[in-house]
Design an enzyme around this catalytic site. Sequence first.
Site, PDB file in Angstrom:
ATOM      1  N   MET B 376     -36.700 -28.593 -24.167  1.00 18.69           N
ATOM      2  CA  MET B 376     -37.743 -28.220 -24.416  1.00 18.69           C
ATOM      3  C   MET B 376     -38.122 -27.125 -23.503  1.00 18.69           C
ATOM      4  O   MET B 376     -38.926 -27.394 -22.254  1.00 18.69           O
ATOM      5  CB  MET B 376     -38.637 -29.429 -24.441  1.00 18.69           C
ATOM      6  N   ASP B 377     -38.024 -25.779 -24.191  1.00 17.39           N
ATOM      7  CA  ASP B 377     -38.242 -24.639 -23.091  1.00 17.39           C
ATOM      8  C   ASP B 377     -39.386 -24.327 -22.720  1.00 17.39           C
ATOM      9  O   ASP B 377     -39.438 -23.660 -21.701  1.00 17.39           O
ATOM     10  CB  ASP B 377     -37.358 -23.389 -23.765  1.00 17.39           C
ATOM     11  N   ALA B 378     -40.127 -24.476 -23.441  1.00 20.98           N
ATOM     12  CA  ALA B 378     -41.774 -24.173 -22.731  1.00 20.98           C
ATOM     13  C   ALA B 378     -42.154 -24.928 -21.714  1.00 20.98           C
ATOM     14  O   ALA B 378     -42.462 -24.637 -20.579  1.00 20.98           O
ATOM     15  CB  ALA B 378     -42.716 -24.054 -23.922  1.00 20.98           C
ATOM     16  N   GLY B 382     -40.623 -23.192 -18.848  1.00 18.94           N
ATOM     17  CA  GLY B 382     -41.791 -22.136 -18.973  1.00 18.94           C
ATOM     18  C   GLY B 382     -41.189 -20.825 -19.816  1.00 18.94           C
ATOM     19  O   GLY B 382     -40.198 -20.041 -19.289  1.00 18.94           O
ATOM     20  N   TYR B 465     -29.393 -18.627 -23.656  1.00 17.63           N
ATOM     21  CA  TYR B 465     -30.084 -18.151 -24.853  1.00 17.63           C
ATOM     22  C   TYR B 465     -31.115 -17.012 -24.845  1.00 17.63           C
ATOM     23  O   TYR B 465     -31.707 -17.205 -23.831  1.00 17.63           O
ATOM     24  CB  TYR B 465     -30.388 -19.341 -25.704  1.00 17.63           C
ATOM     25  N   HIS B 522     -26.123 -27.208 -32.929  1.00 21.51           N
ATOM     26  CA  HIS B 522     -27.463 -27.328 -32.442  1.00 21.51           C
ATOM     27  C   HIS B 522     -28.520 -27.065 -33.191  1.00 21.51           C
ATOM     28  O   HIS B 522     -28.222 -26.059 -33.981  1.00 21.51           O
ATOM     29  CB  HIS B 522     -27.666 -26.771 -31.138  1.00 21.51           C
ATOM     30  N   HIS B 524     -32.657 -25.454 -33.392  1.00 24.63           N
ATOM     31  CA  HIS B 524     -33.551 -24.579 -32.497  1.00 24.63           C
ATOM     32  C   HIS B 524     -34.936 -25.030 -33.498  1.00 24.63           C
ATOM     33  O   HIS B 524     -35.117 -24.638 -34.522  1.00 24.63           O
ATOM     34  CB  HIS B 524     -33.612 -23.093 -32.703  1.00 24.63           C
ATOM     35  N   ASP B 531     -54.709 -21.561 -33.778  1.00 24.00           N
ATOM     36  CA  ASP B 531     -56.155 -22.099 -33.919  1.00 24.00           C
ATOM     37  C   ASP B 531     -56.966 -20.988 -34.950  1.00 24.00           C
ATOM     38  O   ASP B 531     -57.346 -19.996 -34.562  1.00 24.00           O
ATOM     39  CB  ASP B 531     -56.717 -22.127 -32.562  1.00 24.00           C
ATOM     40  N   ILE B 674     -60.436 -26.343 -36.814  1.00 25.98           N
ATOM     41  CA  ILE B 674     -59.176 -26.960 -36.950  1.00 25.98           C
ATOM     42  C   ILE B 674     -57.993 -26.197 -36.516  1.00 25.98           C
ATOM     43  O   ILE B 674     -58.163 -24.855 -36.302  1.00 25.98           O
ATOM     44  CB  ILE B 674     -58.729 -27.363 -38.341  1.00 25.98           C
TER      45      ILE B 674
END
Lengths: 734, 734
Positions: B376-378, B382, B465, B522, B524, B531, B674
């Site tokens: 989970m790269d974020a 980061g 990657y 794999h 992605h 928003d 929303i």
Amino acid sequence: MESKPFFRFLFFFFAIAFLLLFTWTHLPYAPPPNVTTLLDCASNSPWCTSKNRFQSKQPSITKIPRATATTRPRHESAAPRHPVDPLTIQEFNKVRTILSSHALFKSSKNYALHSVVLEEPDKDLVLQWTKGQPLFPRIASVIARANGESHVLTVNLETNEVNVLNTAPPTGYPMMTIEDMTSATWAPLSNAKFNRTIIERGVNLDDVACLPISLGWFGENEENRRLIKVQCYSMKDTANFYMRPIEGLTVLLDLDTKEVVEISDTGRAIPVPKATNTDYRYSEQKIQQELNLINPISIEQPKGPSFVIEDEHLVKWANWEFHLKPDPRAGVVVSRAKVRDPDSGVMRDVMYKGFTSELFVPYMDPTDAWYFKTYMDAGEYGFGLQAMPLDPLNDCPRNAYYMDGVFAAGDGVPYVRSNMICVFESYTGDIGWRHSESPITGMEIKEVRPKVTLVVRMAASVANYDYIVDWEFQTDGLIRIKVGLSGILMVKGTTYENMNQVEAQEHLFGTLLSENVIGVIHDHYITFYLDMDTDGSDNSFVKVNIQRQDTSPGESPRKSYLKAVRNVAKTEKDAQVQLKLYDPSEFHVINPTKKTRVGNPVGYKVVPGGSAASLLDHEDPPQRRGAFTNNQIWVTPYNKSEQWAGGLFVYQSQGEDTLAVWSDRDRSIENKDIVLWYTLGFHHIPCQEDFPIMPTVSSSFDLKPVNFFESNPILRIPPNVEKDLPVCKPAGSA
Amino acid sequence: MESKPFFRFLFFFFAIAFLLLFTWTHLPYAPPPNVTTLLDCASNSPWCTSKNRFQSKQPSITKIPRATATTRPRHESAAPRHPVDPLTIQEFNKVRTILSSHALFKSSKNYALHSVVLEEPDKDLVLQWTKGQPLFPRIASVIARANGESHVLTVNLETNEVNVLNTAPPTGYPMMTIEDMTSATWAPLSNAKFNRTIIERGVNLDDVACLPISLGWFGENEENRRLIKVQCYSMKDTANFYMRPIEGLTVLLDLDTKEVVEISDTGRAIPVPKATNTDYRYSEQKIQQELNLINPISIEQPKGPSFVIEDEHLVKWANWEFHLKPDPRAGVVVSRAKVRDPDSGVMRDVMYKGFTSELFVPYMDPTDAWYFKTYMDAGEYGFGLQAMPLDPLNDCPRNAYYMDGVFAAGDGVPYVRSNMICVFESYTGDIGWRHSESPITGMEIKEVRPKVTLVVRMAASVANYDYIVDWEFQTDGLIRIKVGLSGILMVKGTTYENMNQVEAQEHLFGTLLSENVIGVIHDHYITFYLDMDTDGSDNSFVKVNIQRQDTSPGESPRKSYLKAVRNVAKTEKDAQVQLKLYDPSEFHVINPTKKTRVGNPVGYKVVPGGSAASLLDHEDPPQRRGAFTNNQIWVTPYNKSEQWAGGLFVYQSQGEDTLAVWSDRDRSIENKDIVLWYTLGFHHIPCQEDFPIMPTVSSSFDLKPVNFFESNPILRIPPNVEKDLPVCKPAGSA
């Protein structure tokens, strides 16, 4: 008040009558004394306006790329140089001469040639041919109507032999000629009832513009005669008459006799929408200064483009080579596409032939004036015939090369469609491949390669709609086929001026776009014929299915993973593919006899995109005719006669000759010469932004190498460096 | 033979030990005497190599577009000018100073700041703010580890007040610091068993490169301590060490103590793949002349670009305006995007904030050394921290403007990531809209408008990657969000050298790419936070379902047609959308209180693309953590704390704080502020073309106006004319 329109009508009537008479008397078939006269076009061909007629000097708008080895020869003297080169002007004229003395046409008072194209030599011959060898005998394939019958013939241009084939399908008619379409738009005006109706709607007869609308096929009372429906618009105060429908007025016309069979008028209560804000021409805009905010921008190649076009039709660019030709039905035909292997330097086969085979555009309104609108633009109107000259600098960038089409009018006279196709290199600023090392590894690496592609484009204006078809070749071996939709919606008049008057939006069959104007919901399907020859002709179609595999208890901390399961399609039915988001597959066309160094079969895959599917009842008459959209992917064994997904004779056909019918024969397709079919689909619910002209919407699919190369084929391309880039100045400052 | 590696090892060991000691003693928190020193970076931050460190003179590679009103100020003196402007260097230093005297950190021998970013003012305040008004109090949001605990705090930069919040979720840890990642790659080398294994595999210790691999969460024995797995490669004879895995060797490490917890070695029989043909650097290629076949090509704007960047962050181009900033977790954040109404001239709200919220990259191999690879790269690495400086002319075209990021290292010291984002105008030769009249109508019309867009780009290199993220703004109001995948595959070593040795391809869990190298299958997933504020904050989400309607007998010659049925989502569960090809919908975010002239609600729609769906078992631990990929679309009520789809603390989290959990609360979303979430998905079965570096594969989705404008907003843009275009010469000939 009453007399003026009547006189105007009288004048109009006689004018038309005179025109028809004049046209009629101008249908002799002996060739005029010299070619140039011929190319000035018969006056009965509306394609031969001063703009479209052949120009023996170079058209000033066409810029020949500086690096192109060849310059475009005069079309009069063009000669074929490749087995699949299109017919030349001299060949068209020869066909015309030969046919004019043939029994079938000599005895016919009123015949028309609906299609005259090259009958390509057999595939095995073309595959064997190399440059320098003599061409095979040139043969024209002709589809004609004579004495109320359709005929398929070949004309051997060496022996003058005419062969009448019995290949006409049981139902359907050939593609309309341009003369069919034009005369249909005028014919209603010779009907007094029609004219009365127009006047009653408050439209002057000289403001009327009519469109010829193919009527599909909906049962017995539309059989055994060639029919068309005509609907009309007011062109008063706007060039965009499409936004001013005379709603509900439909004229059923016999296409052969031009006789009005029936007039239906269900829209008397519906006003003709106003012209306000409908014109899209730049000259008619009140330009607001702030909209002109983009500084000049251009793709520049001061050393010239990197492609050459040899012998008029053979395009060579970077690692690609392919034959390119205009076609009256398909638009653009790409043949013999080969890509260079970066290791061996050998040109390897990718695709023998690819083109737009058929379109299907059903509108979603079952009412009287709309239910029949289920266009099949290639087989009914001629997707290539409708491809207008491209607008340099706007349809294609500055560095484009333009290719003309040479087609035959209904009387067999050749004419030149200038600038029908453009070829250009595109650079968007996108990235071919890249990698930076993260400082985590301590290595300082930043390797990035720019992406430059070669685009082949045409734009067909099938009445209101514009289809932009791009074949984009990438140096990594990928071919992207993209269709852009622009132009003008087919709209419906309504009494509604605001949604607060509407009880249920569904009853609109679309969206209220402006006062009294509804954009009717419709689909677009564009079906491509793709005769893949992946490193040779005999290929197999493999579905690489991505399946969830649950792990056994204790096997892994993971409960599940995805695995790829390969299934080779044995027969056609195995290759009838409806895409599934939750049961996905890759779709490979492999050469089972050729393997990479580590043993993978070499292949190309079709990467779907624009995958909207037709949801109509399969037994609905339009869907029977458009049954080639029942699946997004099909694979058939190569068969020279199976090129047109909706059938050879699409017009008013009943669907007996479609791709769906052929595929249901369930022939063997394993390790055979096979053809892949892909359908791009769009659902279009119009919105106000589409009024009065639509911003382009695009979708594409890809043909992509998959284990075709041993490794990344663009590993060795160089990066951009400042010193190589052009030095530019603003216009006027040089 | 034996002694040399041992001495090398000894030397290495002491070097590391010394480095660690040195690092340790360099963790005081009093700010150094002057800013410039600070910006030279602490020696413990690997981000602060000479390449990355702040340069007070303009970096020579950065070309400031000529027409840009502002020039980039020196980062040291930068001051915020907009409420959502990122923290400045002075502000970072102030945070550091304040925290260093705070009880929580004063008492901690070993703390680290895992995130220091602006705490944006409340949305209603930002919406009210206009240029010229004073800014709101600047507050930093800090996520820190101290004394073995995670803390979320705010630091008020006006009052110096520190507020320790109790918002840490029950499981999970903060994003790793760069120091975490770097130290993890070195730590195994201090373990004798590890080193012995490396040597036994025939790899010299000084050829080892290791990667820090987040280990997801797979049950109890991985809880209550911050862990990481480390796997290693041989970098002998290649920069592309990723292609030379020391397969099956996995070191489990305590991230806080750097202690080796466990070494697993299941790959002794597997050779390290050879270096042959793996290096991708241009300098290492044997260049074949024929590959260099493309002449220089460039997008040229000699009058300069058409955009300006005001106050460092406010981008104004054509009819668009938006705030742009780099973010260590999200990469690029676009805020306050507004488009000008062509009729009123008013800037209308489109999107309050949009960014990459999370990525999920599960590998499909359940075996010991691979099952946990579910990045989970974020939230783990980061996504912005990994965004490397872009390569001018290759990552972005010549006319690009480059924006730097300013982030804090683990010790709170700010550093500059130069050229992290680029902004440029792109012109591909594509068509904005067009129409030609067919000669059938007798009108001579050819109106075509070119398409020019504005692209905002970053490229994150998350170890192997590379993700290229583009936000592309079009003048017709469309925003296209595109993700390109390039870089290098994560590959698996194998004993196989040819597919003829393999019994069933599924047992490879991928594709044999080269001798002893498997590219593992794999997925992605890239999830975007959007928003939307469609013409105001309170919006509704409407599914416009395209349904087949069968006609009644006798109603129409048609059996069926498609109708559009609008369903307004009342609560979150109504807006959990799994795309369906055969039950399609459009997805509109409308403003129910604003209507067009003819009464349609104004809206934007999300147009899906790249819609591969995760097919893993929902109860599989990775899928629980990545549950935000269970649907392609979600809509949640705006909640300042719900920004990160995988949760605030993603690292080792158990999935209690994901978008899926929030959405299951089923809150009301009708006519509310929303947030729309869209996930781009890719299934990736590697192929040989991906070896040794992947040609870019892209997918995109669009945010598109739908009855937002009264009519086509680009009706009045001018066509290109030759006299405006630049005059260019080849380089060197000027």
